[in-house]
Design a protein around this motif. Sequence first.
Motif, short mmCIF file in Angstrom:
data_model
loop_
_atom_site.label_atom_id
_atom_site.label_comp_id
_atom_site.label_asym_id
_atom_site.label_seq_id
_atom_site.Cartn_x
_atom_site.Cartn_y
_atom_site.Cartn_z
N LEU A 158 0.83 -1.20 0.00
CA LEU A 158 0.00 0.00 0.00
C LEU A 158 0.87 1.26 0.00
CD1 LEU A 158 -2.83 -0.92 2.51
CD2 LEU A 158 -2.97 -0.80 0.03
N ASP A 159 0.46 2.25 -0.77
CA ASP A 159 1.22 3.49 -0.89
C ASP A 159 0.42 4.62 -0.23
OD1 ASP A 159 3.04 5.40 -1.57
OD2 ASP A 159 2.31 5.64 -3.62
N PHE A 160 0.72 4.89 1.04
CA PHE A 160 0.07 5.96 1.77
C PHE A 160 1.04 7.12 1.98
CE2 PHE A 160 -3.02 2.73 2.95
CZ PHE A 160 -4.19 3.45 3.05
N ASP A 161 0.48 8.33 2.07
CA ASP A 161 1.29 9.51 2.36
C ASP A 161 1.52 9.56 3.87
OD1 ASP A 161 2.57 11.90 2.55
OD2 ASP A 161 0.83 13.14 2.03
N ALA A 162 2.64 8.98 4.30
CA ALA A 162 2.92 8.90 5.74
C ALA A 162 3.17 10.27 6.35
CB ALA A 162 4.12 7.99 5.98
N ASP A 163 3.51 11.26 5.53
CA ASP A 163 3.80 12.61 6.06
C ASP A 163 2.54 13.34 6.49
OD1 ASP A 163 6.53 12.26 5.64
OD2 ASP A 163 6.40 12.96 3.57
N SER A 164 1.38 12.82 6.14
CA SER A 164 0.13 13.49 6.50
C SER A 164 -0.54 12.82 7.70
CB SER A 164 -0.83 13.49 5.31
OG SER A 164 -1.16 12.17 4.93
N ALA A 165 0.25 12.16 8.53
CA ALA A 165 -0.29 11.43 9.67
C ALA A 165 -0.99 12.36 10.66
CB ALA A 165 0.83 10.67 10.37
N ILE A 166 -2.12 11.89 11.17
CA ILE A 166 -2.85 12.64 12.19
C ILE A 166 -2.46 12.13 13.58
CG2 ILE A 166 -4.77 13.12 10.65
CD1 ILE A 166 -6.29 10.81 11.91
N LYS A 167 -2.95 12.80 14.60
CA LYS A 167 -2.64 12.40 15.97
C LYS A 167 -3.38 11.10 16.32
CE LYS A 167 -4.10 16.19 17.80
NZ LYS A 167 -4.46 17.21 18.82
N TRP A 168 -2.84 10.42 17.32
CA TRP A 168 -3.42 9.16 17.77
C TRP A 168 -4.76 9.40 18.46
CZ3 TRP A 168 -2.66 4.17 16.92
CH2 TRP A 168 -3.30 3.24 17.78
N GLU A 169 -5.71 8.51 18.21
CA GLU A 169 -7.00 8.51 18.90
C GLU A 169 -7.16 7.18 19.63
OE1 GLU A 169 -9.42 10.84 18.90
OE2 GLU A 169 -8.87 12.22 17.28
N ASP A 170 -7.81 7.20 20.78
CA ASP A 170 -7.99 5.96 21.55
C ASP A 170 -8.82 4.93 20.80
OD1 ASP A 170 -6.51 6.93 23.64
OD2 ASP A 170 -8.25 7.61 24.81
N SER A 171 -9.60 5.37 19.82
CA SER A 171 -10.44 4.44 19.06
C SER A 171 -9.69 3.74 17.93
CB SER A 171 -11.64 5.19 18.47
OG SER A 171 -11.22 6.22 17.60
N PHE A 172 -8.43 4.13 17.69
CA PHE A 172 -7.67 3.54 16.59
C PHE A 172 -7.13 2.16 16.95
CE2 PHE A 172 -6.29 7.94 14.76
CZ PHE A 172 -7.56 8.12 14.28
N ILE A 173 -7.15 1.27 15.96
CA ILE A 173 -6.53 -0.05 16.08
C ILE A 173 -5.37 -0.09 15.09
CG2 ILE A 173 -6.86 -2.53 15.80
CD1 ILE A 173 -9.87 -2.05 16.22
N PRO A 174 -4.14 -0.31 15.55
CA PRO A 174 -3.00 -0.34 14.62
C PRO A 174 -3.05 -1.56 13.70
CG PRO A 174 -2.30 -1.03 16.79
CD PRO A 174 -3.73 -0.58 16.93
N LEU A 175 -2.62 -1.37 12.45
CA LEU A 175 -2.60 -2.47 11.49
C LEU A 175 -1.21 -2.72 10.93
CD1 LEU A 175 -5.82 -1.66 9.42
CD2 LEU A 175 -5.57 -3.34 11.24
N LYS A 176 -0.48 -1.64 10.66
CA LYS A 176 0.82 -1.78 10.01
C LYS A 176 1.66 -0.55 10.28
CE LYS A 176 2.90 -2.31 5.40
NZ LYS A 176 2.63 -2.41 3.95
N ILE A 177 2.96 -0.76 10.51
CA ILE A 177 3.90 0.35 10.65
C ILE A 177 4.34 0.77 9.25
CG2 ILE A 177 6.15 1.08 11.52
CD1 ILE A 177 5.74 -0.82 13.87
N LEU A 178 4.15 2.03 8.93
CA LEU A 178 4.52 2.54 7.60
C LEU A 178 5.96 3.05 7.58
CD1 LEU A 178 1.23 4.45 6.74
CD2 LEU A 178 1.93 2.17 5.99
N LYS A 179 6.35 3.79 8.62
CA LYS A 179 7.74 4.23 8.73
C LYS A 179 7.99 4.82 10.10
CE LYS A 179 7.74 9.01 7.01
NZ LYS A 179 8.34 9.92 6.00
N SER A 180 9.24 5.04 10.43
CA SER A 180 9.62 5.63 11.71
C SER A 180 9.68 7.15 11.57
CB SER A 180 10.98 5.10 12.15
OG SER A 180 11.46 5.81 13.28
#
Length: 428
Positions: free
Chosen positions: A107-129
Motif C-alpha cells: 500500500l502506498d500511503f502519504d505517511a507525512d500526513s499522519a494525524i494524531k493518535w485517537e484511543d479508538s484507533f486499532i493499529p494495522l501496520k507500521i509505515l515508517k519511523s
Amino acid sequence: MKRLIALTQNSNCRDCKVCCRFEEASPNLKPSGLRLVKCGETYICELFDPLSGKCCGYGRRPFDCEVYPFAVALSQNGEDILLVIDSLCPNTEGILDKLEPSILEKLDFDADSAIKWEDSFIPLKILKSTGIINSELNLLKRDSRFFFNHFKTNPPPLSAYGFAYHFIWDDITTHYWKTIDGIFYVFSKTGKEIIIPLAPAEYKETSLLKCFELLESLNSNKEIARIENAGENFALAAKKTGYKVSVKDSEYLYETKVLAELKGDNYKSMRWLCNTFEQHKNIEWRAFETSDLEDSAQLLNLWYNKKITETTADNDLFLLRHALKANRNALSMHRELGLTGMTVRLGSKLVAYTLGAPLSNDTFCVYFEITDPETKGASQYIFREFCRMLKGYNFINTMGDEGIILLKISKELYKPAGKPVNYTITAV
C-alpha cells in the motif's frame, strides 16, 4: 489500494451515525480540503446531507473519505507512523474479518500526513519511523490481533506466540508494544513490574541491548528486567552474546495426523475410550459458536466444582482457580481474540468444548478442553475430532503440564513428537 477501499463499502453506511459528523469544529479526523459547518449542536461536512444521510459529492470526496475507517496516524509514543482502522466505525469488525495481510503489503500511503493518535484507533501496520526516540510504550489492546500477527515470522511452536495467550491467562496485566531499531517488542505490566512476555521475531544484538536498557529504566529493580518464553534459536543467540539463559518450562507438541488417526498399540486405550463414547446414539459435534457460550459456562462450572473436591495440593488448587478464570476470559473474548473450537453434545446436553488458535501456518495451539467428568470418553473423543478438524496444521501444541502429575501422565500417553522449551533471558 482498490482492494482496501472495496472493504470499506457497506450497505450499512447509509444508516451510520458516525461518518461526516463531528463534536467539534476542528477535529483530528476530518475530511481534508473540506469545511465543517454547524448543524444543531454538532458539526457536519459541507458535502453531507443530514436529511438523506448521503454525501452530495461522493464522486469527488477526498482520499481520506474513500479509505475511512482506515487512516494514517502517529503511534501513541510518536515514534512510528501507522496504518490504523477506526473502531468507531460500526463496520470495523466485519472489515477486519475480511482483511488479508496481502492487501496491506504494497500500500502506498502519504505517511507525512499522519494525524494524531485517537484511543479508538486499532493499529494495522507500521509505515515508517518518525526518527523520534523516547521511553514511552504504546498500548496493545485485545482488538490488535491483526497488528500483532503481522510481526510473527517463523515463530517457535510455543503457546506464548499466540495473541490470545496474553489476554486469556491474566486480566490484571496491561500489554504494550514498541519498536526498537526496527524490531517489534511486546511488553507486559503487572503492578509495577514490566517484562517482555515473548521474544521478538528477529534477534538483533544492538536492539536487544537497548531493550534491556529500557526495561531496567522502567523497573525500580533492575533484576526484574527479562524476556520470557523465548524459543531455542533466540535463546542460543542471546547466550552467545553474553546474556543469561535459563529453562522456564516445556510444552507438548504432537503430529496432527497421528492424533487424528490414533493408530497402533500406543493409542489402544484412547481408541477404546473414543469407541465407548461413540456408543451414544445422539452425538452431535460442530465448530464452536457464540450460541454455545451459556452452555459452555455451565459445563465449566460443573467441571470446576467436581475438580475442586478432588484437589488438595495448594499449587494444584491455585492452578485450578487460574484455569477457571482463564476459561471464563476465553469464552467472553473468544471472537475478538481469534479463538476457534469445537463442541460435542449428547442430544441437547453439552458434554465437551475446546478452544484454541493458530501459532503459525504449521502449528495450532489448544488452550482449553473442558468435558463433563461423568461422561466417559468425552475428552478423548473431542480431542481426536478437533485434531481431524485441524488437519491443515502439521502440529498441535497442548501447552505444558504445570507440574501436575496426572496431567503430565495424560499428555505423555499421547506420545508427543517433541517438547519445545520456553527460555527466560536476563542480563548477566
